[in-house]
Design a protein around this motif. Structure first.
Motif, PDB file in Angstrom:
ATOM      1  N   ILE A 155      29.123  42.313  47.793  1.00  0.00           N
ATOM      2  CA  ILE A 155      30.457  42.141  47.204  1.00  0.00           C
ATOM      3  C   ILE A 155      31.369  41.386  48.168  1.00  0.00           C
ATOM      4  O   ILE A 155      32.103  40.473  47.779  1.00  0.00           O
ATOM      5  CB  ILE A 155      31.056  43.520  46.816  1.00  0.00           C
ATOM      6  N   PHE A 156      31.291  41.757  49.440  1.00  0.00           N
ATOM      7  CA  PHE A 156      32.125  41.104  50.462  1.00  0.00           C
ATOM      8  C   PHE A 156      31.729  39.633  50.613  1.00  0.00           C
ATOM      9  O   PHE A 156      32.586  38.742  50.693  1.00  0.00           O
ATOM     10  CB  PHE A 156      31.960  41.858  51.780  1.00  0.00           C
ATOM     11  N   MET A 157      30.430  39.360  50.642  1.00  0.00           N
ATOM     12  CA  MET A 157      29.964  37.975  50.788  1.00  0.00           C
ATOM     13  C   MET A 157      30.449  37.114  49.624  1.00  0.00           C
ATOM     14  O   MET A 157      30.816  35.957  49.812  1.00  0.00           O
ATOM     15  CB  MET A 157      28.432  37.929  50.854  1.00  0.00           C
ATOM     16  N   ALA A 158      30.423  37.690  48.434  1.00  0.00           N
ATOM     17  CA  ALA A 158      30.873  36.926  47.260  1.00  0.00           C
ATOM     18  C   ALA A 158      32.341  36.553  47.401  1.00  0.00           C
ATOM     19  O   ALA A 158      32.756  35.467  47.003  1.00  0.00           O
ATOM     20  CB  ALA A 158      30.639  37.728  45.982  1.00  0.00           C
ATOM     21  N   ALA A 159      33.122  37.444  47.989  1.00  0.00           N
ATOM     22  CA  ALA A 159      34.544  37.140  48.193  1.00  0.00           C
ATOM     23  C   ALA A 159      34.687  36.008  49.204  1.00  0.00           C
ATOM     24  O   ALA A 159      35.505  35.114  49.036  1.00  0.00           O
ATOM     25  CB  ALA A 159      35.277  38.385  48.681  1.00  0.00           C
ATOM     26  N   LEU A 160      33.855  36.030  50.249  1.00  0.00           N
ATOM     27  CA  LEU A 160      33.943  34.985  51.262  1.00  0.00           C
ATOM     28  C   LEU A 160      33.460  33.651  50.713  1.00  0.00           C
ATOM     29  O   LEU A 160      33.997  32.597  51.058  1.00  0.00           O
ATOM     30  CB  LEU A 160      33.084  35.349  52.483  1.00  0.00           C
ATOM     31  N   GLU A 161      32.413  33.707  49.880  1.00  0.00           N
ATOM     32  CA  GLU A 161      31.782  32.470  49.416  1.00  0.00           C
ATOM     33  C   GLU A 161      32.603  31.762  48.356  1.00  0.00           C
ATOM     34  O   GLU A 161      32.515  30.569  48.191  1.00  0.00           O
ATOM     35  CB  GLU A 161      30.363  32.765  48.897  1.00  0.00           C
ATOM     36  N   GLN A 162      33.366  32.502  47.600  1.00  0.00           N
ATOM     37  CA  GLN A 162      34.172  31.857  46.573  1.00  0.00           C
ATOM     38  C   GLN A 162      35.557  32.455  46.575  1.00  0.00           C
ATOM     39  O   GLN A 162      35.718  33.637  46.472  1.00  0.00           O
ATOM     40  CB  GLN A 162      33.531  32.033  45.201  1.00  0.00           C
ATOM     41  N   GLU A 163      36.522  31.620  46.667  1.00  0.00           N
ATOM     42  CA  GLU A 163      37.880  32.080  46.496  1.00  0.00           C
ATOM     43  C   GLU A 163      37.938  32.786  45.159  1.00  0.00           C
ATOM     44  O   GLU A 163      37.383  32.304  44.182  1.00  0.00           O
ATOM     45  CB  GLU A 163      38.830  30.878  46.466  1.00  0.00           C
ATOM     46  N   PRO A 164      38.595  33.927  45.086  1.00  0.00           N
ATOM     47  CA  PRO A 164      38.676  34.633  43.815  1.00  0.00           C
ATOM     48  C   PRO A 164      39.040  33.671  42.690  1.00  0.00           C
ATOM     49  O   PRO A 164      40.008  32.923  42.804  1.00  0.00           O
ATOM     50  CB  PRO A 164      39.781  35.655  44.041  1.00  0.00           C
ATOM     51  N   ASP A 165      38.228  33.680  41.666  1.00  0.00           N
ATOM     52  CA  ASP A 165      38.351  32.686  40.603  1.00  0.00           C
ATOM     53  C   ASP A 165      39.623  32.897  39.797  1.00  0.00           C
ATOM     54  O   ASP A 165      39.672  33.676  38.859  1.00  0.00           O
ATOM     55  CB  ASP A 165      37.121  32.777  39.692  1.00  0.00           C
ATOM     56  N   LEU A 166      40.660  32.170  40.183  1.00  0.00           N
ATOM     57  CA  LEU A 166      41.929  32.306  39.489  1.00  0.00           C
ATOM     58  C   LEU A 166      41.923  31.525  38.188  1.00  0.00           C
ATOM     59  O   LEU A 166      42.835  31.632  37.380  1.00  0.00           O
ATOM     60  CB  LEU A 166      43.072  31.812  40.382  1.00  0.00           C
ATOM     61  N   ALA A 167      40.877  30.715  38.016  1.00  0.00           N
ATOM     62  CA  ALA A 167      40.793  29.908  36.797  1.00  0.00           C
ATOM     63  C   ALA A 167      40.617  30.787  35.564  1.00  0.00           C
ATOM     64  O   ALA A 167      41.026  30.404  34.475  1.00  0.00           O
ATOM     65  CB  ALA A 167      39.634  28.927  36.890  1.00  0.00           C
ATOM     66  N   GLY A 168      40.027  31.938  35.735  1.00  0.00           N
ATOM     67  CA  GLY A 168      39.693  32.783  34.586  1.00  0.00           C
ATOM     68  C   GLY A 168      40.891  33.462  33.967  1.00  0.00           C
ATOM     69  O   GLY A 168      40.921  34.673  33.842  1.00  0.00           O
ATOM     70  N   THR A 169      41.889  32.673  33.603  1.00  0.00           N
ATOM     71  CA  THR A 169      43.113  33.266  33.064  1.00  0.00           C
ATOM     72  C   THR A 169      43.204  33.103  31.556  1.00  0.00           C
ATOM     73  O   THR A 169      44.283  33.043  31.002  1.00  0.00           O
ATOM     74  CB  THR A 169      44.363  32.627  33.703  1.00  0.00           C
ATOM     75  N   ASP A 170      42.055  32.988  30.883  1.00  0.00           N
ATOM     76  CA  ASP A 170      42.087  32.926  29.430  1.00  0.00           C
ATOM     77  C   ASP A 170      42.518  34.298  28.926  1.00  0.00           C
ATOM     78  O   ASP A 170      41.767  35.247  28.978  1.00  0.00           O
ATOM     79  CB  ASP A 170      40.721  32.555  28.856  1.00  0.00           C
ATOM     80  N   CYS A 171      43.753  34.334  28.418  1.00  0.00           N
ATOM     81  CA  CYS A 171      44.395  35.623  28.168  1.00  0.00           C
ATOM     82  C   CYS A 171      43.637  36.409  27.103  1.00  0.00           C
ATOM     83  O   CYS A 171      44.027  36.484  25.950  1.00  0.00           O
ATOM     84  CB  CYS A 171      45.846  35.439  27.775  1.00  0.00           C
TER      85      CYS A 171
END
Lengths: 240, 240
Positions: A155-171
């Motif tokens: 879980i930690f590595m995934a956070a480091l490898e990708q900036e939290p995907d802010l694109a996923g804002t499809d409401c």
């Protein structure tokens, strides 16, 4: 990474307090600080504190529950860890994919990763409360804290490898949480008994299949309301 | 995977025998069975045996050395683990790349992964005996066995990822095809009209929502049969 405050590590009936402390430390090394204990055999305990080392704060904030159902209340993404393949498995999520998936799900709600007893893991009924199962590939069973370490590492590595995907804002509509889903399953079972579709002596296998189906769909609150509306309409019509 | 017999886990001056046992177990879960101990404070010891659980054989075969240099004798690829950045660091290898690199190097010779003391890690002199350094990303220091678990997990995963996927033979139920799904939706709509849940003038929006829900679940043929069974039972009960 403050969304990691919405990740809960849930331990079901841990029997050794030392393991609870080691789990707290393992989670904290990976920036995860919420521990939920379901019926721990011995807690708080000095052994837990000793093994926690610099994660005593995680122990102090740990929440103790008397059922897994209560522990999962507000969580919208629940993953059970399993060492074995089961007869009727819930959908599997590969450990290498778990990390990035967790960060996607944190955009929508709370996440729980559930670990079973040291000796016997999670029961089928407990696994049925989870939407997904994940397995740590291995040739023999890992110590509880070691398993928590590996999963939190992913879980930690995934956070480091990708900036939290802010694109996923499809409401999208809000996902139903675990408590809402459980009420749906209770309602569904009641109706299936009324229309004599379920054998009251053997309701479990069919209900498990239906749970898997609806867990897989990741129901929204609106959808749960629709399905419960259908169930209520069925009951009204049947009792006319 | 018998080349894994050429991977050595080397512990430099471990002070707690319990940790040695936990390391043995952690390594063995990932199919790594060679442990080399450099000046352990206490070994063999009952605590080590207890914590090893089903990896007592790894402890029994463990080699004890009096210097790290001796311990590394026949190894051609030596990686030291480090929690900190050093003044004159040896070349770093990212943990995510370590696994596949280890398997490449095993074609040529023996591999050692070196872990330092619980309290202070490896000295600069000891790190200089390593060709590469690797670091487990974390926000606080991992327990020794937890560190071994994560590194051995990466090595094991690299082996699984390289091998043709023999695991993917889970004979899942066949997915329902489009025609089966359409018959399900027709049946569902008919029942929803019978129980007066659908407005016959405006059935579409609700039916679309339900379609989306069930499409998302990727229903199997068995599940379609179950859902249609529920619909038929509803109709039988309603018409009684």
């Amino acid at each position: 990474m403050n969304t990691s405050s919405r990740i809960n590590i849930v331990l079901v009936e841990p029997s050794h307090p030392g393991n609870i402390g080691a789990v707290a430390r393992a989670a904290k090394t990976m920036s995860i600080g919420n521990l939920v204990l379901v019926n721990p055999e011995l807690f708080p305990d000095r052994q837990a504190t000793v093994r926690a080392v610099d994660a005593v704060d995680v122990l102090e904030r740990a929440v103790v529950c008397t059922s897994l159902k209560d522990a999962l209340g507000q969580c919208t993404f629940v993953v059970g860890t399993s060492a074995r393949t089961r007869g009727l498995p819930c959908p599997q999520i590969a450990l290498r994919e778990l990390g990035s998936r967790v960060w996607q799900e944190l955009e929508k709600g709370h996440v729980a990763i559930v670990f079973g007893r040291e000796s016997s893991g999670l029961s089928n009924e407990e696994m049925d409360l989870c939407q997904y199962a994940t397995t740590i590939p291995s040739v023999s069973s890992l110590n509880l804290a070691a398993a928590v370490q590996v999963i939190c590492y992913e879980i930690f590595m995934a956070a480091l490898e990708q900036e939290p995907d802010l694109a996923g804002t499809d409401c999208e509509d809000a996902l139903a949480d675990s408590a809402e889903l459980e009420r749906l399953f209770e309602h569904l079972q009641a109706v299936l008994l009324e229309i004599e579709f379920l054998d009251p002596k053997q309701p479990k296998l069919l209900m498990r299949r239906l749970r898997h189906l609806y867990h897989r769909a990741r129901l929204t609150q609106v959808e749960v309301n629709i399905l419960r509306g259908i169930l209520s309409a069925t009951q009204r019509t049947v009792s006319q």
